[in-house]
Write a protein that holds these residues in place. Structure first.
Motif, PDB file in Angstrom:
ATOM      1  N   ASP A 248     140.508  29.424  41.027  1.00 10.41           N
ATOM      2  CA  ASP A 248     139.247  30.179  41.050  1.00 10.41           C
ATOM      3  C   ASP A 248     138.188  29.424  40.257  1.00 10.41           C
ATOM      4  O   ASP A 248     138.325  29.240  39.045  1.00 10.41           O
ATOM      5  N   GLU A 249     137.117  29.035  40.926  1.00 10.42           N
ATOM      6  CA  GLU A 249     136.072  28.283  40.224  1.00 10.42           C
ATOM      7  C   GLU A 249     135.381  29.129  39.169  1.00 10.42           C
ATOM      8  O   GLU A 249     134.875  28.608  38.183  1.00 10.42           O
ATOM      9  N   ALA A 250     135.376  30.454  39.347  1.00 10.34           N
ATOM     10  CA  ALA A 250     134.727  31.323  38.361  1.00 10.34           C
ATOM     11  C   ALA A 250     135.393  31.216  36.990  1.00 10.34           C
ATOM     12  O   ALA A 250     134.744  31.440  35.965  1.00 10.34           O
ATOM     13  N   SER A 251     136.679  30.884  36.967  1.00 12.23           N
ATOM     14  CA  SER A 251     137.393  30.773  35.698  1.00 12.23           C
ATOM     15  C   SER A 251     137.557  29.326  35.238  1.00 12.23           C
ATOM     16  O   SER A 251     138.158  29.075  34.188  1.00 12.23           O
ATOM     17  N   LEU A 252     137.014  28.376  36.009  1.00 13.66           N
ATOM     18  CA  LEU A 252     137.311  26.972  35.730  1.00 13.66           C
ATOM     19  C   LEU A 252     136.761  26.516  34.383  1.00 13.66           C
ATOM     20  O   LEU A 252     137.440  25.776  33.651  1.00 13.66           O
ATOM     21  N   ASP A 253     135.559  26.932  34.022  1.00 13.14           N
ATOM     22  CA  ASP A 253     135.000  26.502  32.740  1.00 13.14           C
ATOM     23  C   ASP A 253     135.887  26.929  31.581  1.00 13.14           C
ATOM     24  O   ASP A 253     136.175  26.136  30.670  1.00 13.14           O
ATOM     25  N   SER A 254     136.337  28.187  31.583  1.00 14.04           N
ATOM     26  CA  SER A 254     137.177  28.666  30.489  1.00 14.04           C
ATOM     27  C   SER A 254     138.549  27.997  30.519  1.00 14.04           C
ATOM     28  O   SER A 254     139.120  27.693  29.462  1.00 14.04           O
ATOM     29  N   GLU A 255     139.068  27.756  31.711  1.00 13.90           N
ATOM     30  CA  GLU A 255     140.360  27.065  31.805  1.00 13.90           C
ATOM     31  C   GLU A 255     140.250  25.629  31.291  1.00 13.90           C
ATOM     32  O   GLU A 255     141.151  25.118  30.618  1.00 13.90           O
ATOM     33  N   MET A 256     139.146  24.974  31.592  1.00 11.78           N
ATOM     34  CA  MET A 256     138.966  23.618  31.101  1.00 11.78           C
ATOM     35  C   MET A 256     138.776  23.594  29.588  1.00 11.78           C
ATOM     36  O   MET A 256     139.223  22.654  28.914  1.00 11.78           O
ATOM     37  N   GLU A 257     138.121  24.610  29.029  1.00 12.50           N
ATOM     38  CA  GLU A 257     138.034  24.687  27.571  1.00 12.50           C
ATOM     39  C   GLU A 257     139.423  24.799  26.966  1.00 12.50           C
ATOM     40  O   GLU A 257     139.716  24.199  25.926  1.00 12.50           O
ATOM     41  N   GLY A 258     140.285  25.579  27.614  1.00 11.19           N
ATOM     42  CA  GLY A 258     141.665  25.660  27.154  1.00 11.19           C
ATOM     43  C   GLY A 258     142.377  24.323  27.271  1.00 11.19           C
ATOM     44  O   GLY A 258     143.182  23.960  26.398  1.00 11.19           O
ATOM     45  N   PHE A 259     142.078  23.581  28.324  1.00  9.94           N
ATOM     46  CA  PHE A 259     142.683  22.267  28.491  1.00  9.94           C
ATOM     47  C   PHE A 259     142.195  21.300  27.413  1.00  9.94           C
ATOM     48  O   PHE A 259     142.987  20.547  26.830  1.00  9.94           O
ATOM     49  N   PHE A 260     140.901  21.328  27.128  1.00  8.02           N
ATOM     50  CA  PHE A 260     140.374  20.464  26.074  1.00  8.02           C
ATOM     51  C   PHE A 260     141.019  20.792  24.724  1.00  8.02           C
ATOM     52  O   PHE A 260     141.295  19.894  23.919  1.00  8.02           O
ATOM     53  N   ALA A 261     141.251  22.068  24.466  1.00  8.51           N
ATOM     54  CA  ALA A 261     141.898  22.460  23.208  1.00  8.51           C
ATOM     55  C   ALA A 261     143.293  21.858  23.103  1.00  8.51           C
ATOM     56  O   ALA A 261     143.732  21.453  22.011  1.00  8.51           O
ATOM     57  N   LEU A 262     144.008  21.786  24.215  1.00 10.17           N
ATOM     58  CA  LEU A 262     145.323  21.151  24.216  1.00 10.17           C
ATOM     59  C   LEU A 262     145.199  19.650  23.980  1.00 10.17           C
ATOM     60  O   LEU A 262     145.964  19.065  23.201  1.00 10.17           O
ATOM     61  N   MET A 263     144.250  19.024  24.641  1.00 14.03           N
ATOM     62  CA  MET A 263     144.073  17.581  24.476  1.00 14.03           C
ATOM     63  C   MET A 263     143.788  17.207  23.024  1.00 14.03           C
ATOM     64  O   MET A 263     144.307  16.199  22.519  1.00 14.03           O
ATOM     65  N   THR A 264     142.982  18.000  22.344  1.00 12.50           N
ATOM     66  CA  THR A 264     142.549  17.626  20.998  1.00 12.50           C
ATOM     67  C   THR A 264     143.656  17.750  19.964  1.00 12.50           C
ATOM     68  O   THR A 264     143.463  17.332  18.817  1.00 12.50           O
ATOM     69  N   GLN A 265     144.815  18.277  20.334  1.00 18.54           N
ATOM     70  CA  GLN A 265     145.935  18.272  19.401  1.00 18.54           C
ATOM     71  C   GLN A 265     146.560  16.886  19.266  1.00 18.54           C
ATOM     72  O   GLN A 265     147.349  16.641  18.355  1.00 18.54           O
ATOM     73  N   ASP A 266     146.216  15.991  20.176  1.00 21.10           N
ATOM     74  CA  ASP A 266     146.620  14.591  20.092  1.00 21.10           C
ATOM     75  C   ASP A 266     145.461  13.823  19.460  1.00 21.10           C
ATOM     76  O   ASP A 266     144.353  13.811  20.001  1.00 21.10           O
TER      77      ASP A 266
END
Length: 341
Positions: free
Chosen positions: A206-224
């Motif tokens: 769902d593109e409507a949720s994509l921005d928030s999902e990508m923010e969640g993805f960025f949060a995972l990335m930044t743990q490295d």
């Protein structure tokens, strides 16, 4: 062939449909060569990889039909030399090439090399092209045509790009890898399934949720720490734009593993040309005892087998886990050619 220089994406926009139509029959078909991907890449100069650059895309028409695109830009390369590089270079676009059909390639390269010295202004002398697949027919033709003009030519392996050929059955895939690794995959998937706190994985659609999902993805990335440094604000904009473009085009494959409703791992892949392309990933270290990255990758490979994808492409990099999952090496090349002053 009639060659033309384009210095803005606005002038290229009318050609977007023909550009993308070349790819399926072209010498290299990769998501990184699609018009919208490269337009997004140019808007951030690769997420800030390039401080300054000038667009220099060359198109070729034959009888009014688009037959070739050289997606180029003019900048100082890593050696400090003024050069023409392929759009998408270097770090975030794993496969690059000229865009043309095999039958048109010889004439396109000959005409392109005749056009470039007078057709692109500036003090450039070098073509410096990264991430060409080693199997691309452009490589031997570039060598032959540049050396025939008295230009220097060199090519070298830039990076390995492992991939896994996939059968249509996940168990068959597992039988084809190392016995110890097969046992580990099954054990970790069973442990996650039996976890006291529910574990699930899902694909974002769902593109409507994509921005928030990508923010969640960025949060995972930044743990490295390395990925945290990589994920600058321009790079976040670049990746978010790529995600939206891929979703609208039908080739985004963004998935998460959740533990008790909290994101434990994320996989930012492309589902393109009957393959999954592993673009980036992130892991929540709070759940490291569940090996969430491995579990999500295992589910990803199972999905790919069951949905008849021909391979999983890990793309560039020789990280050990790629080979433990059965990765086989392909390589991408760096080609340099310098004309006489």
């Amino acid at each position: 062939m009639e060659f033309n220089l384009h210095t803005t994406f606005e002038s290229l926009q009318p050609l977007a449909g023909e550009w993308d139509a070349l790819l399926p029959d072209g010498i290299t078909d990769a998501p990184f060569l699609r018009f919208d991907y490269l337009r997004d890449w140019w808007s951030t100069l690769g997420g800030g990889e390039w401080a300054q650059a000038d667009l220099a895309v060359v198109t070729a028409h034959d009888a009014g039909r688009l037959v070739g695109v050289a997606p180029l830009f003019h900048a100082l390369n890593r050696d400090g030399q003024p050069a023409l590089l392929l759009l998408g270079s270097i770090e975030i676009s794993d496969y690059l090439d000229l865009i043309t059909r095999p039958a048109d390639l010889p004439g396109f390269i000959r005409g392109l090399l005749d056009f470039l010295p007078s057709g692109i202004p500036g003090n450039w002398r070098t073509l410096d092209w990264y991430n060409l697949p080693e199997s691309s027919p452009s490589l031997p033709l570039l060598e032959a045509e540049t050396t025939a003009r008295g230009w220097t030519f060199s090519s070298e392996v830039y990076q390995p790009a492992p991939y896994i050929p996939l059968p249509e059955d996940f168990d068959a895939y597992l039988e084809g890898i190392d016995k110890k690794q097969r046992h580990e995959i099954r054990r970790k998937m069973r442990r996650a399934a039996a976890n006291e706190v529910p574990v699930r994985w899902y694909i974002v659609s769902d593109e409507a949720s994509l921005d928030s999902e990508m923010e969640g993805f960025f949060a995972l990335m930044t743990q490295d720490p390395a990925k945290q440094k990589f994920l600058t604000e321009p790079m976040r904009r670049q990746m978010l734009a790529t995600a939206h473009t891929a979703l609208r085009g039908g080739w985004l494959w963004l998935a998460f593993l959740e533990v008790g409703g909290k994101k434990a791992a994320g996989a930012f892949n492309f589902d393109y040309d009957n393959r999954l392309w592993g673009y980036n990933s992130g892991v929540n270290r709070d759940f490291i005892e569940l090996s969430p990255g491995w579990v999500l990758l295992s589910h990803t490979l199972q999905w790919a087998c069951e949905n008849h994808r021909s391979e999983f492409d890990f793309m560039r990099g020789n990280e050990e886990y790629k080979y433990r999952f059965g990765g086989r090496d392909r390589r991408v090349m760096r080609v340099r050619s310098t004309r006489q002053a």
